[in-house]
Design a protein around this motif. Structure first.
Motif, PDB file in Angstrom:
ATOM      1  N   HIS A  67      67.768   6.911  44.955  1.00 11.53           N
ATOM      2  CA  HIS A  67      67.195   8.224  44.679  1.00 11.53           C
ATOM      3  C   HIS A  67      68.269   9.293  44.847  1.00 11.53           C
ATOM      4  O   HIS A  67      68.890   9.398  45.906  1.00 11.53           O
ATOM      5  N   GLN A  68      68.504  10.042  43.801  1.00  7.92           N
ATOM      6  CA  GLN A  68      69.452  11.152  43.851  1.00  7.92           C
ATOM      7  C   GLN A  68      68.712  12.466  43.628  1.00  7.92           C
ATOM      8  O   GLN A  68      67.692  12.512  42.930  1.00  7.92           O
ATOM      9  N   VAL A  69      69.254  13.527  44.228  1.00 11.84           N
ATOM     10  CA  VAL A  69      68.703  14.867  44.050  1.00 11.84           C
ATOM     11  C   VAL A  69      69.801  15.778  43.540  1.00 11.84           C
ATOM     12  O   VAL A  69      70.886  15.854  44.136  1.00 11.84           O
ATOM     13  N   PHE A  70      69.528  16.444  42.420  1.00 14.14           N
ATOM     14  CA  PHE A  70      70.432  17.463  41.885  1.00 14.14           C
ATOM     15  C   PHE A  70      69.850  18.834  42.214  1.00 14.14           C
ATOM     16  O   PHE A  70      68.661  19.088  41.981  1.00 14.14           O
ATOM     17  N   VAL A  71      70.658  19.700  42.742  1.00 12.72           N
ATOM     18  CA  VAL A  71      70.288  21.103  42.926  1.00 12.72           C
ATOM     19  C   VAL A  71      71.066  21.916  41.898  1.00 12.72           C
ATOM     20  O   VAL A  71      72.302  21.925  41.925  1.00 12.72           O
TER      21      VAL A  71
END
Length: 650
Positions: free
Chosen positions: A504-508
């Motif tokens: 799981h990756q999160v881009f801001v």
């Protein structure tokens, strides 16, 4: 938040204090109030029903129309008797809002029931327009007769009718009980006014002083001669057409069955009593108006004013001061009851729409109660559609009647047919009588629909003929979509809520380094993903370099800034390509956090135009990608910093 509080204060000021859901049971109508509220539409139809018969007869048979109108009225009253018995069955057996819709659904299935649903919804929409237009005609007629032909109100007919619909919507948005108190009185005033007209006319007739109207007055419908068609096989056609037009007197009869949920317990018995009372009053009014037309020769006018009922009041009361006072009273009472008759759909339409929506044939938003426990979305929908029809037809009662009776008599047909099927399946006392009455009601109602569709096709009925199948298709299509969603949910395997990806990756998404970006980064870490990436799309290379330097020099964030080249300035395309590359292995899920800056003042909104919603729409169709827009009140943060306080990043 300030804006939300402001709108709520405005709503509270306009509509009153909100009512809690627990008080829904208190918002019920007693029989007297229900007669005024729900029966106004039906009772007020007598103001133009007989006139619609004469509009067909006078141009063909001339003065003989005033004799022929009585047997046609007798046929209408027989239909009223059949429908009253039929709908007494409806409100006794089906004690929930829906009327012919629920009868058709229970006996023929949900898909066939949509014919009744469309019929009733169309009828309610047109009812508002017809009743309001007829009410304005009553006021214009008063100006004509009192002002000796003065037509100063003619040009105000359409805007005044629009204003009345807006006021009706406002009254109903305040809640059922307020609408009942506001709209019950005019029905009783109209009954009293017409009673005075009948009494005065009877006295003058017995003394030989009841005058005739001027059949050759300018603007009156030209008198035809019987030989123009009467002796050449057209007699039956004309009588049937007049009968169909007169059927508009019966519109509104279904309102009690559709609004039965508004009655106090026991709902079935109270609704039945109110229905019978309403039908008796309607019968007396329709017969009285037709009889007066027979004796006075009150003739319709081509532009609709003065109305037949206004002429009858003038002829019954005379031209003196007392007569003028009586005329003013009758016309004001007529206008009020017609306007409040237009209120009946504001009770029936929202209940019916909510009921159909519960069956998943209309959007679920129509099932929600509003600020004052009324079905606000249904009220607003009804108002909007009625205003549109009013504007298209120019508030012409004659043009609207073609749209009016088809809908309601289709509903009558469905109710009669449904009850016939209901009693055929049961062994009960007076079974044959019930089957006969309901079957006759269905056949006669279907005949009226057919006559209207044929004789009024070129006058606007074609629109309803097209709308009916289209409306049924739309409702069934909505239901099919709801059922697809439900079926898809049922096909999911056990544990479908567990993650199917390993990473799981999160881009801001970073536009600039500010408090909104820091809040998004904090939230990203709280999700505990495998990786957090701060992403900036370099549209402006100089700005990207400055942002990179500022990012490297600050200790406020632990995430590294990643610059993504975007030389063609297609920001959403670049974001989509990056998201697809990140998740293309099928084992990685991606959450994109988009900071959204909120500003209290208009200048802040103008200077900082966000693109978060556009980015979200770009990514929402991609598999394994979720988009979250994080609102941040920038105005409050700026105020906190100016006051030397640490702003809240929660």
């Amino acid at each position: 938040m300030t804006f939300d509080r402001l709108t709520y204060r405005v709503k509270r000021r306009l509509l009153g204090k909100p009512l809690t859901t627990e008080r829904a049971g208190e918002e019920k109508l007693g029989n007297r109030t229900a007669l005024g509220v729900l029966a106004s539409d039906c009772i007020s139809s007598s103001a133009y029903g007989s006139e619609q018969m004469l509009r067909v007869l006078v141009p063909v048979v001339g003065a003989a129309a005033f004799t022929l109108v009585l047997p046609v009225t007798g046929a209408i009253l027989l239909v009223l008797l059949l429908l009253t018995i039929s709908y007494s069955d409806v409100v006794t057996i089906y004690t929930r809002a829906g009327g012919s819709y629920v009868v058709a659904r229970e006996n023929f299935g949900p898909n066939v029931a949509q014919v009744a649903a469309v019929a009733l919804l169309v009828d309610y929409v047109v009812t508002v327009a017809v009743q309001v237009s007829a009410g304005t005609n009553a006021l214009v007629s008063l100006a004509h007769l009192v002002g000796n032909g003065w037509t100063g109100l003619d040009h105000l007919q359409l805007p005044f009718s629009v204003l009345v619909i807006v006021l009706l919507a406002y009254g109903n948005l305040r809640g059922v009980r307020e609408a009942g108190r506001m709209f019950a009185l005019p029905a009783y005033l109209f009954i009293a006014a017409m009673g005075l007209v009948f009494l005065a006319a009877a006295v003058r007739a017995l003394t030989g002083e009841l005058p005739h109207a001027d059949l050759t007055a300018p603007g009156a419908v030209p008198l035809g001669a019987p030989s123009d068609g009467w002796l050449y096989g057209a007699s039956l056609f004309i009588v049937l057409r007049s009968f169909a037009n007169g059927g508009s007197s019966l519109t509104g009869l279904e309102a009690i069955s559709n609004g039965i949920s508004a009655f106090r317990e026991p709902q079935g018995r109270n609704a039945r009593r109110t229905l019978i009372t309403m039908s008796c009053v309607l019968a007396v009014l329709v017969l009285g108006v037709s009889a007066l037309a027979h004796f006075t020769h009150a003739v319709p006018y081509t532009d609709g004013t003065p109305t037949v009922i206004a002429q009858e009041a003038r002829l019954a009361f005379g031209n003196g001061t007392v007569g003028t006072i009586g005329l003013v009273f009758v016309q004001l009472a007529t206008a009020l009851v017609l306007y409040t008759g237009a209120n009946t759909p504001f009770t029936g339409f929202p209940y019916l729409a909510s009921f159909v929506a519960q069956d998943r044939f209309l959007p679920r938003v129509l099932t929600r109660r509003g600020h004052r426990l009324a079905f606000s979305n249904g009220i607003i929908t009804l108002s909007s559609l009625s205003l549109a029809i009013l504007l298209v037809t120019g508030a012409s009662v004659d043009r609207l009647v073609a749209l009016y009776a088809i809908g309601v008599f289709t509903a009558f047909t469905m109710a009669g047919a449904g009850l016939t099927a209901y009693h055929l399946r049961r062994r009960e006392p007076r079974r044959r009588l019930k089957i006969t009455v309901n079957a006759l009601a269905a056949v006669v109602s279907a005949a009226v629909v057919l006559i209207f569709a044929v004789t009024k096709f070129t006058e606007g009925a074609w629109l309803v003929v097209i709308v009916f199948p289209l409306g049924v298709w739309v409702l069934i299509r909505i239901n099919r979509e709801y059922r697809r969603e439900a079926a898809a949910l049922e096909r999911l395997p056990a544990g479908a809520d567990r993650p199917r990806t390993r990473r799981h990756q999160v881009f801001v998404l970073v536009e600039t380094l500010d408090l909104a970006t820091l809040k998004a980064l904090r939230y990203a870490h709280e999700l505990r993903p495998d990786a957090v990436r701060a992403v900036h799309f370099a549209i402006d290379e100089a700005h990207a370099r400055r942002l990179s330097v500022l990012w490297a020099s600050t200790s406020a964030t632990s995430a590294e800034l990643e610059l993504v080249a975007c030389p063609d300035r297609r920001l959403r395309h670049a974001m989509r390509e990056l998201a697809m590359r990140t998740t293309q292995d099928g084992k990685t899920s991606l959450t994109v956090l988009v900071p959204r800056r909120l500003y209290a003042n208009a200048l802040g909104k103008l200077l900082h135009r966000g693109t978060g919603e556009k980015m979200a729409r770009t990514l929402e169709q991609l598999p394994h990608v979720a988009v979250t827009i994080l609102p941040f009140n920038a105005s409050h943060a700026i105020q906190a910093l100016e006051a030397h306080r640490l702003p809240d990043l929660e």
